[in-house]
Design an enzyme around this catalytic site. Sequence first.
Site, PDB file in Angstrom:
ATOM      1  N   SER A   1      44.158  47.648  38.463  1.00  0.00           N
ATOM      2  CA  SER A   1      43.246  47.018  39.419  1.00  0.00           C
ATOM      3  C   SER A   1      43.693  45.641  39.902  1.00  0.00           C
ATOM      4  CB  SER A   1      41.850  46.895  38.795  1.00  0.00           C
ATOM      5  OG  SER A   1      41.333  48.166  38.485  1.00  0.00           O
TER       6      SER A   1
ATOM      7  N   LYS B   1      36.253  37.878  40.812  1.00  0.00           N
ATOM      8  CA  LYS B   1      35.729  39.239  40.741  1.00  0.00           C
ATOM      9  C   LYS B   1      34.398  39.229  39.995  1.00  0.00           C
ATOM     10  CE  LYS B   1      37.327  43.860  39.226  1.00  0.00           C
ATOM     11  NZ  LYS B   1      38.484  44.569  38.625  1.00  0.00           N
TER      12      LYS B   1
ATOM     13  N   SER C   1      40.180  48.150  41.190  1.00  0.00           N
ATOM     14  CA  SER C   1      38.781  47.847  41.384  1.00  0.00           C
ATOM     15  C   SER C   1      38.553  46.445  41.930  1.00  0.00           C
ATOM     16  CB  SER C   1      38.038  48.018  40.046  1.00  0.00           C
ATOM     17  OG  SER C   1      38.534  47.115  39.071  1.00  0.00           O
TER      18      SER C   1
END
Length: 601
Positions: free
Chosen positions: A176, A78, A152
């Site tokens: 997330s 990420k 996210s």
Amino acid sequence: MLPIMLDLATLKALYADRTVTPRDVMEAVIERRAAWLDKAVFITPTSDADLRAAAEALMTQHPEPNSLPLWGIPFAVKDNIDVAGLPTTAACPAFAYHPAADATVVARLRAAGAIVIGKTNLDQFATGLNGTRSPYGAPRSVFDADYVSGGSSSGSAVAVAAGFASFSLGTDTAGSGRVPAMFNNLVGIKPTPGLLPNTGVVPACRSVDCVTIFAATVGDGVAIRQVAEGFDAADPFSRRARWAGLPVDNLRVGVLDGAEREFFSNAEVERLYDAAIANIRALGATIVPFDYAPFREAAALLYEGPWVAERLAAVEEFFASNEADFDPTVRAIIGGAKGKTAVEAFKGKYRLEELRRITEAEWTKADVLLLPTSPTTYTVEAMRADPIRLNSHFGRYTNFVNLLDCAAIAVPAGFDSADHLPAGVTLVAPAFTDNALAPLADALHRRGARGMGRDKAAGLPETSKVLPTASDMVPIVVVGAHLTGMPLNKELTGPGGRMLKACRTAANYRLFALPGTVPPKPGMLQEPGFAGSGLAVEVWELPAAAFGQFVARIPAPLGIGKVTLDDGSQVSGFLCEAHALAGAEDITHHGGWRAYLASRV
């Protein structure tokens, strides 16, 4: 040649029999990324040339397949987690910087042989649960491009579910690392806060942020977690693990009841939640209703209370000078913290502690909570039209988990009646029950599994099963005369020991035949920098009461120390004092004690 999903068990087996090499896998990654229609998955993919070079370097430095715990395993990161050589953007181009070093978790995974295939998209500054709040586009569900991927950690989930990566790293403040797992038919490992260090991670809410793992199976996710975890003094929120168990018998699982069952009119997710309850009951758990209301109120504090000010604290200077560079929804959320006061922060902290005390009463009813990961899902179009309200629906059953210091594992729960979109459930338990929670999560996943990621037909490999270990049992690695069928094995079976698995050590162990021992015994020694193929060992477990007596009987120069296995986990096991090996025959090339004995016949 390669399956759609690159799960660890399958990929390691292909490497072991030399069907494929890391070079072949990187070529497949390159081809799959290029062919995938959704171009919003990555913000910065590792270049084709660098992927090929990484595979070649690994094969040159460590030529033996699986000689490192994650040898040749592709993973995505990420883009709020630092990877040296790639920019970190947090999905905000004006914020981008070039880190000089890997985040601690990335460095540990790379040292174990894993290869980074790129930095993935996210809701900007990890603010959101839906995946649409990025100037780099909105990654889509691998099952229907009209639907959100979840956030996210949006790109991280899609990278695994689409078959580019064996696993990926996300982060989780409000959910997330779990919501995108549900929307893409994956497992989401959400560790106890502080178990994985956040050094090199752009913070959202520093006091509750967690690095998380997306994987095809619970076994894969746990293996990755065990490589990445461990105290890091550079992270002020890092914690030393204080492992806690869960009951093996009469496990009580708390489920939603009455008015707290809210699915926002999504009857399919509710049906699959009920099916998961039936599945966990069939596994032997006792189902108990509990009052979710205090957990729900704690969850609301994360976005509706003063904790939103912590998001502003993370980017305060940048926000002051670059407010126009923020996604409009993210700007509204973070900017809303400007009016928060220190008085409100303290009042919020007080209320959280009051709610923690109230939830303690609910934890007396249940050992584990079983919750929907998300009560529903939405299309990208619907989310963009109503971004705050609909996003809040996703966090109804996730937002409290880090605030109340819990471990969680999200697992798939099947598909809707149209075989179109997946649903998922999450098992939640108190801090540091991560290891105890894993066998239950794995068993539940296997009962409700419909493939892995986008491959609905894929079977979950038996070799990735997470075996339960009773809380009063202590695991031990044996390498020689205590192996199954060997002369001293009765010292394990006699007091009620049982074998958990046969496996190999990590690459940096040597084995020697100790002269003059009766019965014959080997001595195993860890040698930093040695790159072998690992040694064949067995992992047994002994009742805690018998473990101390067993260790007391071990004769010098043998002793018990931490042994690193080929999956990166560390288990107490037999090691030998180095001085006793001077002049002893080095039998490492046989690969294990049993093979050495067979060679002498």
